[in-house]
Design an enzyme around this catalytic site. Structure first.
Site, PDB file in Angstrom:
ATOM      1  N   CYS A  50       0.820  -1.211   0.000  1.00 57.08           N
ATOM      2  CA  CYS A  50       0.000   0.000   0.000  1.00 57.08           C
ATOM      3  C   CYS A  50       0.853   1.260   0.000  1.00 57.08           C
ATOM      4  O   CYS A  50       0.392   2.321  -0.416  1.00 57.08           O
ATOM      5  CB  CYS A  50      -0.950   0.007   1.197  1.00 57.08           C
ATOM      6  SG  CYS A  50      -0.138   0.009   2.801  1.00 57.08           S
ATOM      7  N   ASN A  51       2.102   1.150   0.446  1.00 58.84           N
ATOM      8  CA  ASN A  51       2.947   2.341   0.556  1.00 58.84           C
ATOM      9  C   ASN A  51       4.104   2.385  -0.420  1.00 58.84           C
ATOM     10  O   ASN A  51       4.851   3.362  -0.441  1.00 58.84           O
ATOM     11  CB  ASN A  51       3.497   2.468   1.982  1.00 58.84           C
ATOM     12  CG  ASN A  51       2.506   3.136   2.910  1.00 58.84           C
ATOM     13  OD1 ASN A  51       1.730   3.986   2.478  1.00 58.84           O
ATOM     14  ND2 ASN A  51       2.504   2.748   4.163  1.00 58.84           N
ATOM     15  N   GLY A 115       6.407  -4.742  11.203  1.00 57.99           N
ATOM     16  CA  GLY A 115       6.795  -6.099  10.851  1.00 57.99           C
ATOM     17  C   GLY A 115       6.209  -6.622   9.562  1.00 57.99           C
ATOM     18  O   GLY A 115       6.737  -7.564   8.976  1.00 57.99           O
ATOM     19  N   GLN A 116       5.118  -6.021   9.084  1.00 54.55           N
ATOM     20  CA  GLN A 116       4.435  -6.584   7.918  1.00 54.55           C
ATOM     21  C   GLN A 116       5.298  -6.530   6.661  1.00 54.55           C
ATOM     22  O   GLN A 116       5.195  -7.380   5.780  1.00 54.55           O
ATOM     23  CB  GLN A 116       3.114  -5.842   7.689  1.00 54.55           C
ATOM     24  CG  GLN A 116       2.208  -6.566   6.706  1.00 54.55           C
ATOM     25  CD  GLN A 116       0.841  -5.923   6.595  1.00 54.55           C
ATOM     26  OE1 GLN A 116       0.562  -4.922   7.267  1.00 54.55           O
ATOM     27  NE2 GLN A 116      -0.012  -6.473   5.768  1.00 54.55           N
ATOM     28  N   GLY A 200      -9.494  -9.468   4.708  1.00 58.25           N
ATOM     29  CA  GLY A 200      -8.140  -9.952   4.465  1.00 58.25           C
ATOM     30  C   GLY A 200      -7.228  -9.723   5.654  1.00 58.25           C
ATOM     31  O   GLY A 200      -7.683  -9.488   6.783  1.00 58.25           O
ATOM     32  N   ARG A 201      -5.926  -9.766   5.393  1.00 60.02           N
ATOM     33  CA  ARG A 201      -4.929  -9.649   6.463  1.00 60.02           C
ATOM     34  C   ARG A 201      -5.035  -8.307   7.187  1.00 60.02           C
ATOM     35  O   ARG A 201      -4.968  -8.251   8.421  1.00 60.02           O
ATOM     36  CB  ARG A 201      -3.521  -9.817   5.877  1.00 60.02           C
ATOM     37  CG  ARG A 201      -2.411  -9.610   6.890  1.00 60.02           C
ATOM     38  CD  ARG A 201      -1.042  -9.844   6.290  1.00 60.02           C
ATOM     39  NE  ARG A 201       0.010  -9.460   7.201  1.00 60.02           N
ATOM     40  CZ  ARG A 201       0.418 -10.185   8.242  1.00 60.02           C
ATOM     41  NH1 ARG A 201      -0.151 -11.346   8.497  1.00 60.02           N
ATOM     42  NH2 ARG A 201       1.394  -9.763   9.029  1.00 60.02           N
TER      43      ARG A 201
END
Length: 432
Positions: A50-51, A115-116, A200-201
């Protein structure tokens, strides 16, 4: 050959540009195939979150290789190169290596130390391997990046207490609610009517943080109710009502706070959907999807306050100062990890010379062995021939072991090149 990365991130491009370049997983195989179809690109791997969108390549020529990636990005996004270039960065060789290790460690993230991103780097490597776009160089680099990401988190406190995109979204909601009440602090979500769109996640993380921040109940809206129910079952202590996406208007009418995080490529909430609802109370939309799930015009509707991932900076800034010292400690560790990869990379220039040296020795061995065996006559048994052949191979391997090890060993590049040229002259080799 050159390692290069071309990309953009939250630091260089707003969400309206990032969403144009986002590559969903179902498009990854074709994107990698397109990149590898260019003669300049020898290996390729794509990181799409997303970033950020970053394309790592091994190219024949740095300028031509970067040009090929820029052309791909322009075609993929529908933006002209001139529109894209102000938002793009590109790094080569050591700078590219340093950048990837910083990304994997969470040092380049909007949320410092989150952490993702490490899971996303692992996924990038897995997809590259599955679609056969990786070769030995990028495979080694990505493996080093994953190892580094783990090491930074285990040997420093960078990952301890780090906020994530999802937790920052929940804190942003708390902050905005507090500000609306004249309080410049985070407030409880206990009295809010909350809906989460997507299962989702990121939605899982949203539910975790909403529960931790006092939410009494959540409506989970998803295209497939069964998927939402499986997620809801993991939160037995949180009241979660699962509803289909076709009921979205109902919950836009009754909720005070709506989080969106779906994989939809087009907005699912816009002004035309919101205006007929005739809401009497404030609605806050927090969209962490990229591409965006909430259209920009949603904020033009009376009583609607809309935020996207770029608005998370306000929350992130509150958490970053205390983590900067830990980040500096992690940077030192990254330097050692980057050097390990670069030493390995430099050692590869010895491979052609080593291979030709081995080939030359093998030719001599087989020729001399045949001469010796022919003199032995027919009385020399097959077993004895095998013993002599094994002996000849063992002698060659013993002779080559030390010089080959030294040629591969980490040392100054000038020293290695000097040693390689000496071996090539002594044994009349031409590795080119």
């Amino acid at each position: 050959m050159h390692i290069a990365v071309v990309g953009l991130s939250h630091r260089t491009a707003p969400v309206e540009i990032r969403e144009r370049l986002s590559i969903p997983e179902q498009s990854m195989e074709m994107s990698l195939k397109t990149l590898r179809g260019n003669d300049q690109v020898l290996e390729a791997s794509i990181l799409s979150t997303c970033n950020r969108l970053e394309i790592y390549t091994l190219v024949r020529h740095p300028e031509l290789g970067v040009g090929a990636v820029n052309e791909f990005l322009s075609n993929h996004s529908g933006l002209q190169t001139g529109e894209l270039s102000p938002h793009l960065f590109n790094f080569h060789h050591q700078d590219a290596v340093d950048h990837l290790l910083r990304v994997a460690a969470g040092l380049d993230s909007l949320v410092l130390g989150e952490g993702q991103i490490l899971s996303q780097v692992k996924k990038m490597m897995r997809l590259g391997q599955e679609h056969k776009s990786l070769g030995p160089i990028l495979n080694r680099l990505l493996t080093q990046a994953v190892t580094t990401g783990k090491k930074v988190r285990s040997e420093t406190n960078l990952g301890t207490g780090a906020v994530s995109i999802s937790s920052a979204a929940v804190e942003l909601a708390q902050l905005k609610l507090g500000q609306s009440r004249g309080v410049d602090d985070l407030v409880s979500l206990e009295s809010e009517q909350i809906a989460v769109v997507g299962a989702g996640r990121m939605s899982r993380l949203l539910l975790q943080h909403l529960q931790a921040k006092g939410a009494s109940g959540v409506v989970l809206v998803n295209r497939t109710v069964e998927t939402a129910e499986r997620l809801a079952n993991d939160f037995p202590d949180l009241s979660v009502e699962c509803r289909p996406l076709t009921d979205l208007n109902t919950f836009l009418s009754t909720s005070s706070l709506v989080f969106t995080s779906t994989a939809a490529e087009d907005p699912i909430i816009d002004a035309s959907r919101l205006k007929p609802l005739n809401r009497r109370s404030q609605l806050r939309l927090i969209d962490i999807g990229v591409p965006r799930n909430v259209a920009a015009d949603a904020a033009t509707v009376d009583g609607v306050e809309s935020h996207d991932v770029d608005d998370l900076e306000e929350v992130v800034a509150r958490n970053q100062e205390a983590r900067q010292a830990i980040a500096r400690e992690a940077e030192h560790l990254l330097q050692d990890e980057a050097q390990q990869f670069l030493d390995w990379w430099d050692s590869l220039e010895a491979v052609p010379t080593i291979n030709q040296l081995r080939s030359s020795m093998e030719t001599i061995r087989t020729e001399e062995l045949q001469k010796a065996l022919s003199r032995m006559g027919p009385d020399f048994s097959a077993r004895e021939r095998k013993v002599v052949e094994a002996l000849s191979k063992g002698i060659i391997n013993k002779i080559l072991h030390t010089p080959v090890t030294k040629l591969r060993a980490s040392q100054a590049r000038s020293e290695r090149q000097q040693a390689l040229r000496a071996v090539e002259r002594l044994f009349d080799l031409d590795p080119s």
